[in-house]
Design an enzyme around this catalytic site. Structure first.
Site, PDB file in Angstrom:
ATOM      1  CG  HIS A 112      -2.921  -0.894  -7.073  1.00  0.00           C
ATOM      2  ND1 HIS A 112      -3.402  -0.242  -5.970  1.00  0.00           N
ATOM      3  CD2 HIS A 112      -2.970  -2.219  -6.748  1.00  0.00           C
ATOM      4  CE1 HIS A 112      -3.718  -1.110  -5.028  1.00  0.00           C
ATOM      5  NE2 HIS A 112      -3.456  -2.329  -5.483  1.00  0.00           N
TER       6      HIS A 112
ATOM      7  NE  ARG B  56      -4.223  -1.460   0.067  1.00  0.00           N
ATOM      8  CZ  ARG B  56      -4.322  -2.490  -0.793  1.00  0.00           C
ATOM      9  NH1 ARG B  56      -3.362  -2.728  -1.670  1.00  0.00           N
ATOM     10  NH2 ARG B  56      -5.391  -3.275  -0.776  1.00  0.00           N
TER      11      ARG B  56
HETATM   12  P1  NAP Z   1      -1.790 -11.625   4.798  1.00  0.00           P
HETATM   13  O1  NAP Z   1      -1.952 -13.019   4.323  1.00  0.00           O
HETATM   14  O2  NAP Z   1      -2.751 -11.094   5.798  1.00  0.00           O
HETATM   15  O3  NAP Z   1      -0.306 -11.527   5.394  1.00  0.00           O
HETATM   16  C1  NAP Z   1       0.160 -10.427   6.077  1.00  0.00           C
HETATM   17  C2  NAP Z   1       1.568 -10.703   6.579  1.00  0.00           C
HETATM   18  O4  NAP Z   1       2.081  -9.503   7.167  1.00  0.00           O
HETATM   19  C3  NAP Z   1       1.608 -11.774   7.660  1.00  0.00           C
HETATM   20  O5  NAP Z   1       2.750 -12.578   7.494  1.00  0.00           O
HETATM   21  C4  NAP Z   1       1.723 -10.975   8.950  1.00  0.00           C
HETATM   22  O6  NAP Z   1       2.398 -11.637   9.994  1.00  0.00           O
HETATM   23  C5  NAP Z   1       2.560  -9.806   8.480  1.00  0.00           C
HETATM   24  N1  NAP Z   1       2.380  -8.641   9.354  1.00  0.00           N
HETATM   25  C6  NAP Z   1       1.247  -7.952   9.626  1.00  0.00           C
HETATM   26  N2  NAP Z   1       1.491  -6.961  10.509  1.00  0.00           N
HETATM   27  C7  NAP Z   1       2.795  -7.023  10.797  1.00  0.00           C
HETATM   28  C8  NAP Z   1       3.647  -6.291  11.653  1.00  0.00           C
HETATM   29  N3  NAP Z   1       3.186  -5.280  12.408  1.00  0.00           N
HETATM   30  N4  NAP Z   1       4.951  -6.628  11.709  1.00  0.00           N
HETATM   31  C9  NAP Z   1       5.424  -7.668  10.981  1.00  0.00           C
HETATM   32  N5  NAP Z   1       4.669  -8.408  10.141  1.00  0.00           N
HETATM   33  C10 NAP Z   1       3.381  -8.095  10.061  1.00  0.00           C
HETATM   34  O7  NAP Z   1      -1.787 -10.585   3.589  1.00  0.00           O
HETATM   35  P2  NAP Z   1      -1.517 -10.903   2.042  1.00  0.00           P
HETATM   36  O8  NAP Z   1      -2.671 -11.614   1.444  1.00  0.00           O
HETATM   37  O9  NAP Z   1      -0.189 -11.529   1.925  1.00  0.00           O
HETATM   38  O10 NAP Z   1      -1.496  -9.423   1.438  1.00  0.00           O
HETATM   39  C11 NAP Z   1      -0.612  -8.435   1.887  1.00  0.00           C
HETATM   40  C12 NAP Z   1      -0.991  -7.076   1.328  1.00  0.00           C
HETATM   41  O11 NAP Z   1      -0.644  -6.994  -0.061  1.00  0.00           O
HETATM   42  C13 NAP Z   1      -2.476  -6.763   1.305  1.00  0.00           C
HETATM   43  O12 NAP Z   1      -2.935  -6.344   2.577  1.00  0.00           O
HETATM   44  C14 NAP Z   1      -2.569  -5.661   0.277  1.00  0.00           C
HETATM   45  O13 NAP Z   1      -2.420  -4.398   0.890  1.00  0.00           O
HETATM   46  C15 NAP Z   1      -1.370  -5.913  -0.636  1.00  0.00           C
HETATM   47  N6  NAP Z   1      -1.768  -6.294  -2.011  1.00  0.00           N
HETATM   48  C16 NAP Z   1      -1.346  -5.537  -3.053  1.00  0.00           C
HETATM   49  C17 NAP Z   1      -1.670  -5.900  -4.337  1.00  0.00           C
HETATM   50  C18 NAP Z   1      -1.177  -5.125  -5.521  1.00  0.00           C
HETATM   51  O14 NAP Z   1      -1.646  -5.360  -6.641  1.00  0.00           O
HETATM   52  N7  NAP Z   1      -0.248  -4.226  -5.363  1.00  0.00           N
HETATM   53  C19 NAP Z   1      -2.448  -7.042  -4.571  1.00  0.00           C
HETATM   54  C20 NAP Z   1      -2.867  -7.785  -3.485  1.00  0.00           C
HETATM   55  C21 NAP Z   1      -2.514  -7.410  -2.191  1.00  0.00           C
HETATM   56  P3  NAP Z   1       1.802 -12.980  10.670  1.00  0.00           P
HETATM   57  O15 NAP Z   1       1.896 -14.036   9.603  1.00  0.00           O
HETATM   58  O16 NAP Z   1       2.712 -13.246  11.787  1.00  0.00           O
HETATM   59  O17 NAP Z   1       0.387 -12.674  11.056  1.00  0.00           O
HETATM   60  C1  GLV Z   2      -4.926  -5.152  -4.203  1.00  0.00           C
HETATM   61  O1  GLV Z   2      -4.297  -4.184  -3.921  1.00  0.00           O
HETATM   62  C2  GLV Z   2      -5.492  -6.040  -3.259  1.00  0.00           C
HETATM   63  O2  GLV Z   2      -5.506  -5.744  -2.058  1.00  0.00           O
HETATM   64  O3  GLV Z   2      -5.975  -7.110  -3.683  1.00  0.00           O
END
Ligand code: NAP
Ligand code: GLV
Length: 308
Positions: A271, A223
């Site tokens: 994005h 983000r």
């Molecule tokens: P997720 O499965 O919820 O994983 C989040 C990870 O971040 C987990 O490993 C969590 O740790 C860690 N985390 C959270 N808070 C933390 C902190 N304070 N300190 C250290 N580690 C922390 O999320 P995801 O599905 O991988 O997605 C991540 C993000 O990618 C989304 O929230 C979104 O903003 C972004 N995204 C971007 C795009 C794009 O096109 N650019 C697309 C999709 C998603 P734990 O495992 O220990 O809980």
């Molecule tokens: C994209 O940014 C997503 O959160 O899926």
């Protein structure tokens, strides 16, 4: 009972058709033309206007149309009792792994410099980094971060990862929340795949950049609010960071006048790191809608206290 699609600036009729293709009996409404607000129990939202949810008194769950839920948690028109879910899907994960691998390869092989040289008809060779020379540090080892780390490891890169809790992932040195300094020490390419929460907002700032090993690079595909923009400009100008690849911004589209556009050391993508596939998302949304109606536990529900 109905399912509401609340998405701005996009024609959602195709997404509605995907839902009806799975079950033609679902009553689907598309914001803003909602005929029966009191029948809405489940909503799927992306880039929705804040406060609209106060119009749906029987709302029980809202799903993000993507992986992130920050846009939902920052909308206080969603009552505390309403469940929040998100999209976790193979293609979303796969695209992000591809994006990170591509960005890393481009940095290692100087792709951006050669594109610029070609535009000027300029022939000059630059040293490529070898895979053993630099280490990639992934912030966030959830659905996307873990898979991206594994994709990089499978391609021969040195990778370390940081998450809130301790992890055990083959081939990956992992660090937990209170080991951030140890994680940064020895990391050259920092990849941010964290959710946006009160703890991670502004995490990509100057003191963190100073802890990276040289040469240092940044890839932010999470983000825009994770990054303190003026700190990145300072880090690029002073050579603390060599190059940044940015896919996300606090204001999207990135305004034409933004200082990032004309910087050689910043690569901007709009994005697109990982884009929700409508068919895949519709399957998940219908599954969760039916689970809600039959009182079953929802898939991919987030923990509101943690913020992700
Ligand atoms: P997720 O499965 O919820 O994983 C989040 C990870 O971040 C987990 O490993 C969590 O740790 C860690 N985390 C959270 N808070 C933390 C902190 N304070 N300190 C250290 N580690 C922390 O999320 P995801 O599905 O991988 O997605 C991540 C993000 O990618 C989304 O929230 C979104 O903003 C972004 N995204 C971007 C795009 C794009 O096109 N650019 C697309 C999709 C998603 P734990 O495992 O220990 O809980
Ligand atoms: C994209 O940014 C997503 O959160 O899926």
């Amino acid at each position: 009972m109905s399912l509401l699609i609340a998405v701005q600036h996009r024609d959602m009729t195709k997404f509605k058709d995907e839902i009806l293709h799975i079950d033609k009996n679902i009553d689907v409404e598309i914001w803003p033309n909602v005929k029966h607000p009191d029948r809405v129990q489940f909503a799927v939202a992306w880039d929705h206007p804040k406060q609209i949810f106060q119009n749906y008194p029987n709302l029980k769950a809202v799903s993000s149309l993507g992986a992130g839920v920050d846009h939902l948690l920052s909308d206080n028109s969603i009552p505390e009792t309403v469940h929040i879910t998100r999209v976790v899907a193979p293609s979303l994960t796969d695209q992000m792994s591809d994006f990170v691998l591509t960005a890393v390869l481009n940095l290692f092989r100087n792709t951006e410099r050669y594109v610029k040289q070609q535009q000027k008809g300029h022939w000059e060779k630059h040293k490529a980094y070898s895979k053993s020379e630099l280490t990639i540090g992934i912030m966030g080892l959830g659905e996307l971060g873990k898979a991206a780390a594994q994709r990089l490891i499978a391609n021969g890169f040195n990778v370390k990862g940081w998450a809130r809790t301790q992890k055990s992932i083959a081939g990956l040195a992992t660090y937990s929340n209170n080991e951030l300094t140890e994680f940064l020490n020895g990391a050259n390419v920092l990849v941010c795949l964290l959710p946006l929460t009160s703890e991670t907002d502004g995490i990509l700032e100057i003191d963190l950049f100073k802890k990276l090993s040289q040469p240092a690079f940044l890839i932010n595909a999470a983000r825009g609010e994770h990054l303190v923009e003026e700190d990145l400009i300072y880090a690029l100008d002073t050579g603390l960071i060599n190059h940044a690849v940015l896919d996300v911004f606090p204001k999207e589209p990135l305004p034409e006048s933004h200082a990032f556009w004309n910087r050689d050391k910043i690569t901007i993508t709009p994005h697109i790191a990982s884009v929700t596939d409508p068919k895949e998302a519709a399957t998940l949304i219908v599954e969760n809608y039916k689970r809600l109606l039959s009182g079953m536990e929802l898939l991919n529900a987030i923990d509101k206290k943690k913020g992700y």
